[in-house]
Scaffold this motif. Structure first.
Motif, PDB file in Angstrom:
ATOM      1  N   GLU A 128      21.396-112.756  -9.299  1.00 46.19           N
ATOM      2  CA  GLU A 128      22.841-112.505  -9.193  1.00 46.19           C
ATOM      3  C   GLU A 128      23.605-113.609  -8.469  1.00 46.19           C
ATOM      4  O   GLU A 128      24.739-113.903  -8.805  1.00 46.19           O
ATOM      5  CB  GLU A 128      23.105-111.149  -8.534  1.00 46.19           C
TER       6      GLU A 128
ATOM      7  N   SER B  16       3.263-109.297 -13.666  1.00 45.21           N
ATOM      8  CA  SER B  16       1.965-109.971 -13.496  1.00 45.21           C
ATOM      9  C   SER B  16       1.191-109.985 -14.804  1.00 45.21           C
ATOM     10  O   SER B  16       0.623-111.009 -15.190  1.00 45.21           O
ATOM     11  CB  SER B  16       1.143-109.264 -12.418  1.00 45.21           C
TER      12      SER B  16
ATOM     13  N   ASN C 157      15.840-104.090 -18.953  1.00 44.21           N
ATOM     14  CA  ASN C 157      16.976-104.265 -18.042  1.00 44.21           C
ATOM     15  C   ASN C 157      16.939-105.632 -17.364  1.00 44.21           C
ATOM     16  O   ASN C 157      17.984-106.201 -17.057  1.00 44.21           O
ATOM     17  CB  ASN C 157      16.989-103.148 -16.994  1.00 44.21           C
ATOM     18  N   SER C 158      15.746-106.157 -17.135  1.00 47.21           N
ATOM     19  CA  SER C 158      15.651-107.483 -16.518  1.00 47.21           C
ATOM     20  C   SER C 158      16.381-108.494 -17.407  1.00 47.21           C
ATOM     21  O   SER C 158      17.138-109.346 -16.940  1.00 47.21           O
ATOM     22  CB  SER C 158      14.191-107.906 -16.362  1.00 47.21           C
TER      23      SER C 158
ATOM     24  N   ASP D  52      13.957 -97.224  -9.367  1.00 47.10           N
ATOM     25  CA  ASP D  52      12.647 -96.591  -9.225  1.00 47.10           C
ATOM     26  C   ASP D  52      12.770 -95.229  -8.587  1.00 47.10           C
ATOM     27  O   ASP D  52      11.916 -94.366  -8.766  1.00 47.10           O
ATOM     28  CB  ASP D  52      11.733 -97.483  -8.395  1.00 47.10           C
TER      29      ASP D  52
END
Ligand code: B12
Ligand code: SF4
Length: 634
Positions: free
Chosen positions: A157, A100, A39-40, A260
């Motif tokens: 965005e 990370s 999705n990123s 989440d």
């Protein structure tokens, strides 16, 4: 260095790469088909396409956007550099959604690009988390900046246009810090989207999008609240409909909603209502996997609307069953007294459950972990359980505290994949902790428990043909491939030359010999495990009494549970938690004879039993009884 020769035909090349990370041998984790589209990447790709369509750089400099996910596509830095050079050096590479554990790989991708003079910018949770929580940039980010890599912290965005404009002038700044301003994502013109040819590189016809960001809770191991905030920001139902329709038109009807905690999306109901309309009135067969918390069943109508909205699978942050651990991690909202109620509610509507379980909280020992898992198997009506090693992820409060106290944390970010031990534990050595993680999968997914999960599911109206691939996926990823199910894919690809910087190039003989042996071993193991699981499913299906199956976990919640179930009696912390819930319930009048009112809450929810109760079992509406989903996740 790349020459900047302006040509009349030049087009600005915006290349977006979602990196993978390295396995323990230093090879990039890659598959012919990866689990699901990122999705990123979808979010940044869509914004970039929007900028291209708006002719952000003017009519004389059109923008070409290209996206790739390294978990299913080989990143060829030479080709990328050549492509940009052919356009007079006009372009940039955006390394997207970098976690990370992916940061070292992202820098290895950036290095040759920078050497070729390509502008590179890295965004995602690692850099955002570090900027949110640390007073000073950590060494790895500074090193990346030293290579001339730009860093983008925060959400794209409202900031991507500026980046593209800077890059078009050849003037990317070393740091874009958007952490102080969280953009409104309500009705943006370009919500997350990836074209189908991209989705075809993943396992099922599933895509992902975030309907909202942020979570109100405060778990100390969580990065999300410090990066995306604790206030719920959400897309409007119109925007969600736009995402669904765009995908439906290209044949995609399954979605992983990446929030989440969708239960804390302030607009969950309006979003579900719109989806229900699309399903029930407009005939769109859309289905979803969502993530929720352990109190979601207390939100009036949430579970029933989930079912009507086409939710087939739900990820639940169970995390642990020892209240002392949950309190220490500031996860006070997780009440063991609610776990059974919540899981039975999902069973009632025939939705498959996955729970995340974290190993390595301060009271955990190898013995306590083993014991807790046996309790879960016996007393909680849960389908899949997935394990994580408690990790101080950059961006979390845990990481910040350890960092400030100077406690040792492994400097190798590649290991921050929640599958490696990266700091000390007061009751376990590193080896014991690692072993506890490795064996947890085998303790939960035994043959006996496979059969129990399948029997419970069958009795609850869950389609076994739909459950089986998921069960296979979650139980096999670690024993077969040694990676977490969320990282697994179909057929592992390895390139000899794509090895972590600093590690030697292996001889073809050693590399290909081991690779071939590995493939053969894994194929045999996969076939064996699949056949075995199938036998168990067939056995259950052939049992004429299978629909009547009952056990302790499927038994409706009752007052007496607190007297005999180990979940509530196993230690002092559990007993205290039960006592506390009793007192709270007595005060609020939510009681049930003063015995264990909190445990009898199903009645207050208006449900008299669980899914295997024929009176409540609404088989007609069980989405899981429809066609078999193809993906292990949705
Ligand atoms: C969906 C999801 C997944 C999916 C898909 C991945 C994806 N990124 O879509 C799957 C299931 C595959 C997955 C797997 C894992 N995940 Co995950 N995942 C998520 C989740 C829930 C949502 C991601 C998302 O869509 N976020 C919304 C997007 C829009 O936000 P974003 O990524 O930050 O991107 C924005 C900005 O950062 C910025 N930006 C990002 N890149 C770029 C690039 C440019 C050029 C610009 C200008 C801006 C920019 O703009 C974007 C749009 O606003 C996040 C939690 C979260 N809330 O983000 C965890 C999260 C990212 N995952 C995490 C982890 C640890 C993992 C796993 C290691 C867990 C595991 N053992 O399986 C694996 C690793 C996968 C791998 N390496 O291959 C951690 C990472 C923490 C950290 N510090 O690194 C997170 C934060 C959850 C957590 N526990 O804290 N994950
Ligand atoms: S409930 Fe989940 S998303 Fe919310 S703070 Fe806790 S770990 Fe983070």
């Amino acid at each position: 260095m790349l020459k900047r020769t302006p040509t009349t035909k030049a087009r600005f090349q915006l290349i977006l790469i979602k990196p993978s990370h390295y396995d323990n041998d230093g090879y990039v984790v890659q598959w012919i088909r990866s689990t699901m589209p990122s999705n990123s990447l979808a979010a940044v790709y869509s914004l970039a396409k929007g900028a291209a369509e708006r002719e952000l750089l003017g009519p004389d400099l059109p923008i070409d956007v290209m996206a790739m996910d390294e978990t299913n596509t080989r990143v060829k830095t030479k080709e990328i550099a050549r492509r940009i050079a052919e356009n007079g050096g006009r372009g940039m590479v955006g390394i997207v959604g970098v976690q990370s554990n992916e940061f070292p790989r992202a820098v290895d991708i950036a290095r040759p690009l920078r050497e070729a003079g390509v502008q590179v910018l890295i965004g995602g949770f690692h850099v955002s988390g570090c900027l949110a929580m640390l007073k000073e940039l950590p060494g790895d980010i500074k090193e990346a900046q030293g290579l001339g890599v730009s860093i983008y912290a925060g959400e794209a965005e409202e900031g991507l246009d500026e980046v593209i404009l800077d890059a078009a002038r050849g003037e990317l700044r070393p740091l874009y810090d958007h952490m102080k301003h969280l953009p409104d994502i309500g009705n943006i013109a370009s919500p997350p989207f990836l074209p189908n040819d991209f989705i075809e590189r993943t396992i099922g016809n599933v895509t992902s999008f975030d309907a909202g960001r942020g979570c109100p809770f405060q778990c100390s191991f969580c990065t999300i609240i410090n990066v995306q905030g604790r206030k719920s920001r959400y897309r409007t139902p119109d925007s969600v409909e736009q995402i669904l329709r765009m995908n439906y038109e290209q044949g995609i009807n399954r979605f992983f909603i990446t929030d989440d905690n969708f239960a804390r999306n302030k607009d969950w109901e309006a979003i579900f209502d719109r989806i229900i309309k699309l399903r029930e009135e407009d005939g769109m067969d859309v289905r979803f996997c969502i993530q929720v918390d352990t109190l979601c069943h207390k939100i009036p109508g949430f579970i029933d609307k989930s079912r009507r909205a086409g939710v087939t699978r739900v990820f639940i942050g169970l995390e642990n069953i020892n209240p002392a651990n949950l309190i220490a991690a500031k996860k006070r909202q997780n009440k063991i007294t609610e776990y059974r109620k919540m899981l039975l509610e999902w069973k009632r509507v025939g939705i498959i459950t996955y729970a995340g379980y974290i190993l390595g909280f301060e009271n955990d020992t190898p013995e306590s972990i083993r014991h807790d898992l046996e309790i879960i198997k016996k007393e909680l009506p849960l389908d899949m359980l997935e394990f994580f090693i408690l990790t101080p992820l950059p961006g979390s409060e845990d990481h910040k505290v350890l960092h400030e106290k100077g406690v040792w944390m492994d400097p190798d970010m590649n290991k921050y994949d929640v599958e490696h031990v990266v700091t000390g534990h007061s009751k376990m050595t590193e080896a014991e902790w690692t072993e506890a993680y490795r064996t947890a999968w085998g303790i939960y997914y035994t043959d006996e428990h496979f059969e129990t999960i399948i029997r419970r599911a069958y009795a609850s109206g869950i389609n076994l043909r739909s459950l089986m691939p998921v069960l296979f996926w979650f139980s096999s990823a670690v024993p077969v491939e040694g990676v977490h199910p969320l990282q697994w894919g179909i057929f592992r690809i390895k390139y000899r030359h794509d090895r972590r910087a600093g590690l030697p190039l292996e001889s073809p003989f050693v590399f290909y010999g081991r690779y071939a042996a590995d493939i053969a071993r894994k194929l045999a193991l996969v076939a064996k495990r699949w056949r075995h699981l199938k036998r168990i499913v067939r056995k259950v299906e052939a049992d004429p009494h299978a629909k009547l199956y009952k056990d302790e976990a499927l038994t409706p919640v009752a007052e007496e549970d607190s007297d005999h179930m180990e979940l509530y009696t196993q230690n002092e912390a559990a007993r205290t938690a039960v006592e506390r819930e009793r007192r709270v319930a007595a005060k609020t009048g939510n009681g049930n004879g003063g015995k264990a009112p909190a445990l009898a809450g199903l009645r207050t929810n208006g449900h008299q039993g669980n899914g295997h109760d024929a009176g409540l079992h609404d088989a007609e509406h069980h989405i899981n009884e429809q066609n078999e989903p193809a993906s292990p996740l949705v």
